[in-house]
Design a protein around this motif. Sequence first.
Motif, PDB file in Angstrom:
ATOM      1  N   TYR A 193      50.925  25.039  53.210  1.00 50.52           N
ATOM      2  CA  TYR A 193      49.979  25.592  54.289  1.00 50.52           C
ATOM      3  C   TYR A 193      48.669  24.827  54.829  1.00 50.52           C
ATOM      4  N   PHE A 194      48.342  24.049  53.836  1.00 51.23           N
ATOM      5  CA  PHE A 194      47.237  22.884  54.361  1.00 51.23           C
ATOM      6  C   PHE A 194      48.061  21.509  54.430  1.00 51.23           C
ATOM      7  N   ASP A 195      47.607  20.865  55.575  1.00 44.57           N
ATOM      8  CA  ASP A 195      48.062  19.583  55.922  1.00 44.57           C
ATOM      9  C   ASP A 195      47.589  18.461  54.933  1.00 44.57           C
ATOM     10  N   THR A 196      48.864  17.434  54.715  1.00 40.56           N
ATOM     11  CA  THR A 196      48.494  16.617  53.672  1.00 40.56           C
ATOM     12  C   THR A 196      47.229  15.656  53.983  1.00 40.56           C
ATOM     13  N   SER A 197      46.768  15.648  55.187  1.00 42.48           N
ATOM     14  CA  SER A 197      45.597  14.852  55.422  1.00 42.48           C
ATOM     15  C   SER A 197      44.091  15.623  54.799  1.00 42.48           C
ATOM     16  N   THR A 198      44.162  16.837  54.234  1.00 44.02           N
ATOM     17  CA  THR A 198      43.279  17.557  53.855  1.00 44.02           C
ATOM     18  C   THR A 198      43.250  17.361  52.216  1.00 44.02           C
ATOM     19  N   ARG A 199      44.253  16.588  51.855  1.00 44.88           N
ATOM     20  CA  ARG A 199      44.367  16.237  50.530  1.00 44.88           C
ATOM     21  C   ARG A 199      43.615  14.893  49.963  1.00 44.88           C
ATOM     22  N   ASP A 200      43.540  14.445  48.767  1.00 47.51           N
ATOM     23  CA  ASP A 200      43.081  13.360  48.198  1.00 47.51           C
ATOM     24  C   ASP A 200      42.058  12.559  49.044  1.00 47.51           C
ATOM     25  N   LEU A 201      40.981  13.280  49.465  1.00 41.93           N
ATOM     26  CA  LEU A 201      39.760  12.795  50.252  1.00 41.93           C
ATOM     27  C   LEU A 201      38.889  12.109  49.283  1.00 41.93           C
ATOM     28  N   PRO A 202      38.214  11.134  49.798  1.00 43.82           N
ATOM     29  CA  PRO A 202      37.109  10.715  49.116  1.00 43.82           C
ATOM     30  C   PRO A 202      36.004  11.565  48.253  1.00 43.82           C
ATOM     31  N   ALA A 203      35.711  11.418  47.106  1.00 46.74           N
ATOM     32  CA  ALA A 203      34.782  12.237  46.713  1.00 46.74           C
ATOM     33  C   ALA A 203      33.405  12.015  47.358  1.00 46.74           C
ATOM     34  N   PHE A 204      32.447  13.107  47.318  1.00 51.21           N
ATOM     35  CA  PHE A 204      31.143  12.866  47.737  1.00 51.21           C
ATOM     36  C   PHE A 204      30.346  11.696  47.410  1.00 51.21           C
ATOM     37  N   ASP A 205      30.698  11.574  46.060  1.00 46.08           N
ATOM     38  CA  ASP A 205      29.695  10.494  45.407  1.00 46.08           C
ATOM     39  C   ASP A 205      30.724   9.808  44.271  1.00 46.08           C
ATOM     40  N   ALA A 206      30.104   9.049  43.429  1.00 44.51           N
ATOM     41  CA  ALA A 206      30.832   8.301  42.754  1.00 44.51           C
ATOM     42  C   ALA A 206      31.258   9.174  41.294  1.00 44.51           C
ATOM     43  N   ASP A 207      30.747  10.379  41.095  1.00 48.64           N
ATOM     44  CA  ASP A 207      31.099  11.079  40.108  1.00 48.64           C
ATOM     45  C   ASP A 207      32.412  12.016  40.583  1.00 48.64           C
ATOM     46  N   GLU A 208      33.442  11.149  40.396  1.00 50.38           N
ATOM     47  CA  GLU A 208      34.679  12.025  40.656  1.00 50.38           C
ATOM     48  C   GLU A 208      35.179  12.933  39.804  1.00 50.38           C
ATOM     49  N   SER A 209      34.727  13.012  38.642  1.00 47.72           N
ATOM     50  CA  SER A 209      35.021  14.059  37.685  1.00 47.72           C
ATOM     51  C   SER A 209      34.205  15.102  37.673  1.00 47.72           C
ATOM     52  N   ALA A 210      33.123  15.101  38.574  1.00 42.87           N
ATOM     53  CA  ALA A 210      32.039  16.305  38.522  1.00 42.87           C
ATOM     54  C   ALA A 210      32.962  17.472  39.508  1.00 42.87           C
ATOM     55  N   PRO A 211      32.643  18.567  39.147  1.00 46.93           N
ATOM     56  CA  PRO A 211      33.461  19.640  39.613  1.00 46.93           C
ATOM     57  C   PRO A 211      33.064  20.080  40.933  1.00 46.93           C
ATOM     58  N   TYR A 212      31.873  19.803  41.431  1.00 42.60           N
ATOM     59  CA  TYR A 212      31.563  19.868  42.766  1.00 42.60           C
ATOM     60  C   TYR A 212      32.264  19.097  43.787  1.00 42.60           C
ATOM     61  N   ASN A 213      32.837  17.964  43.179  1.00 44.60           N
ATOM     62  CA  ASN A 213      33.540  17.238  44.038  1.00 44.60           C
ATOM     63  C   ASN A 213      35.208  17.409  44.404  1.00 44.60           C
ATOM     64  N   VAL A 214      35.555  18.769  43.687  1.00 47.06           N
ATOM     65  CA  VAL A 214      36.966  19.231  43.861  1.00 47.06           C
ATOM     66  C   VAL A 214      37.188  19.620  45.347  1.00 47.06           C
ATOM     67  N   GLY A 215      38.195  18.922  45.812  1.00 47.90           N
ATOM     68  CA  GLY A 215      38.708  19.045  47.351  1.00 47.90           C
ATOM     69  C   GLY A 215      39.521  20.485  47.308  1.00 47.90           C
ATOM     70  N   PRO A 216      39.802  20.840  48.682  1.00 47.17           N
ATOM     71  CA  PRO A 216      40.592  21.965  48.767  1.00 47.17           C
ATOM     72  C   PRO A 216      41.919  21.754  48.477  1.00 47.17           C
ATOM     73  N   ASP A 217      42.633  23.095  48.273  1.00 47.23           N
ATOM     74  CA  ASP A 217      44.031  22.935  47.988  1.00 47.23           C
ATOM     75  C   ASP A 217      44.769  24.306  48.316  1.00 47.23           C
ATOM     76  N   PRO A 218      46.251  24.346  48.848  1.00 43.07           N
ATOM     77  CA  PRO A 218      46.750  25.556  48.955  1.00 43.07           C
ATOM     78  C   PRO A 218      46.848  26.607  47.708  1.00 43.07           C
ATOM     79  N   LEU A 219      47.052  25.600  46.573  1.00 45.63           N
ATOM     80  CA  LEU A 219      47.268  26.255  45.276  1.00 45.63           C
ATOM     81  C   LEU A 219      46.013  25.762  44.236  1.00 45.63           C
ATOM     82  N   LEU A 220      44.776  26.004  44.929  1.00 38.34           N
ATOM     83  CA  LEU A 220      43.617  25.687  44.109  1.00 38.34           C
ATOM     84  C   LEU A 220      43.545  26.622  42.815  1.00 38.34           C
TER      85      LEU A 220
END
Length: 533
Positions: free
Chosen positions: A201-228
């Motif tokens: 439902y979401f294009d693969t281009s919407t996945r695995d995007l760079p995190a907003f900052d260096a803290d990749e494990s921070a929940p606010y950096n979670v990206g979108p997903d059809p099965l979030l």
Amino acid sequence: MYRAPFLNRKNPLVKRWRAAATLVISAATFTFAMNTPVEARGSGGPKAEAQQQTAKRAAAKKSKFNKRVVVPAGPLPATVMAALARAHVPLSSMSVVVERIGGNGVPLVAINANEPMMPASTMKLVTTYSGLSLLGPDYRWKTTAYADGEVDANGVLHGNLYIQGTGDPKLVPEELIDLVDQIRRNGITGIDGALVLDKRYFDTSTRDLPAFDADESAPYNVGPDPLLYAFKSLSFTLTPSPDGQVAIDVLPQLAQLQIDNELHVTRGACAGSLPAASPSVAQTTGGFVQASFIGDYPLRCGPRTINVAALDHSTFFAGGFLALWKQAGGTFNGTTREGPTPVSARLVGTHRSPVLSDIVRDINKFSNNVMARNLFLTIGAAMGKPPATTQKSSAAIQAFLHRSALPMTGLYLDNGSGLSREEHITAQSLADLLTAANSSPVAQVFIESLPIAGVDGTMRNRLTNAGAGGNAHIKTGTLRDVRAIAGYVGAENGESYVVVSFINDPRAEAARAAHDALLEWVYEGARRTASAE
């Protein structure tokens, strides 16, 4: 014309609302905390000079296309100017629009109103108003299950189970269990095949995007997903006891998650960031995920809750689904993978999300970034044809705004959540949107989704002892170098106002008091020092 149901903080009913709201806030604290960037909480964050220069160039480029005539308006009140001076923030770093609802369209205040600015999370207002208008407040996402193969007399499916997602922003355990129950009611109690995740439902281009900052494990950096699932974040609660043990509870449960607890209770003082409370999470051999806690934990620190996003979406969803499946008595002997649902597969369950009006409330009250991003992509898929892309979503929203006579000069949409250095909008454009929303069919749902000053959401601790407390529905925005407010204020004199203000400055954090002073001034009737409107 619809008037926002502003609260009079002196009314005794407000106390009851605040008491009830406390329960809601407690349930949503995890959502709010995990969607607040580290840099937004004043802990610095990495340098982003190159990004800031890019943003400034983009803003300058956009400004030359801004043809709206600047309407003369009154100056900022002395209280706001004094707060800016204390923070050492120049007026050039601030944009403000204040307009009376039902007035003649001339703003009371218009300072740098047509300069594109970084709005932080106030950009969610564009996404949520567009979503409510285009999809409808009763819109629901579907998560469906399909099966191929035969089911034997013991209820074992000799084939694959497919889970197809459409971007449900709130697919948490208490929602996903409904799909598990439906599959079981259709006679399937075991799976002797693969669990296949259909995420087209979401294009693969919407996945695995760079995190907003260096803290990749921070929940606010979670990206979108059809099965979030559960915001793709683990919430660990650590509870020390006098016997020297530290109990660790985790939500949600993942089938493959193992906890290595090597924490030891100490009698020392509780000071610092408590590194022992932060786990390392890694995938191990055999498909397991191990969360390791090591170190000393002072008893005086008491219970702590840590939120971590460390897995990819497919691993997280599969682990969450199978944990619920096994807790319900189901068996699974296969593997998990991604793939399309074959047309020959038969439907065995459909879960419908909460209505969009409830989703929007969560997004705006608690500034949930990943929910906003899923809604943003859903607009593109629903208004066009899946798979969703950011370009489709931006085009769909821009087209809606154009049809609504909202040209939104200076608007640039990146992910629809405001967690971006690229997204820009002018204060005047956002004020125009708020004015239009106030007289729209979705006015009540939209306005009631905004945090109430001194009562709930991201405004619950602001203006608690001021007149504006309980009388302002305000969306906040917070990033490093950015502070923003946008919404509605019910004034003491019975009039209602639209208020939008952005501060883009390295000292923006210190200037929050200027925004509070602005809201209080508007509540007092926006008394002008210049001529009346």
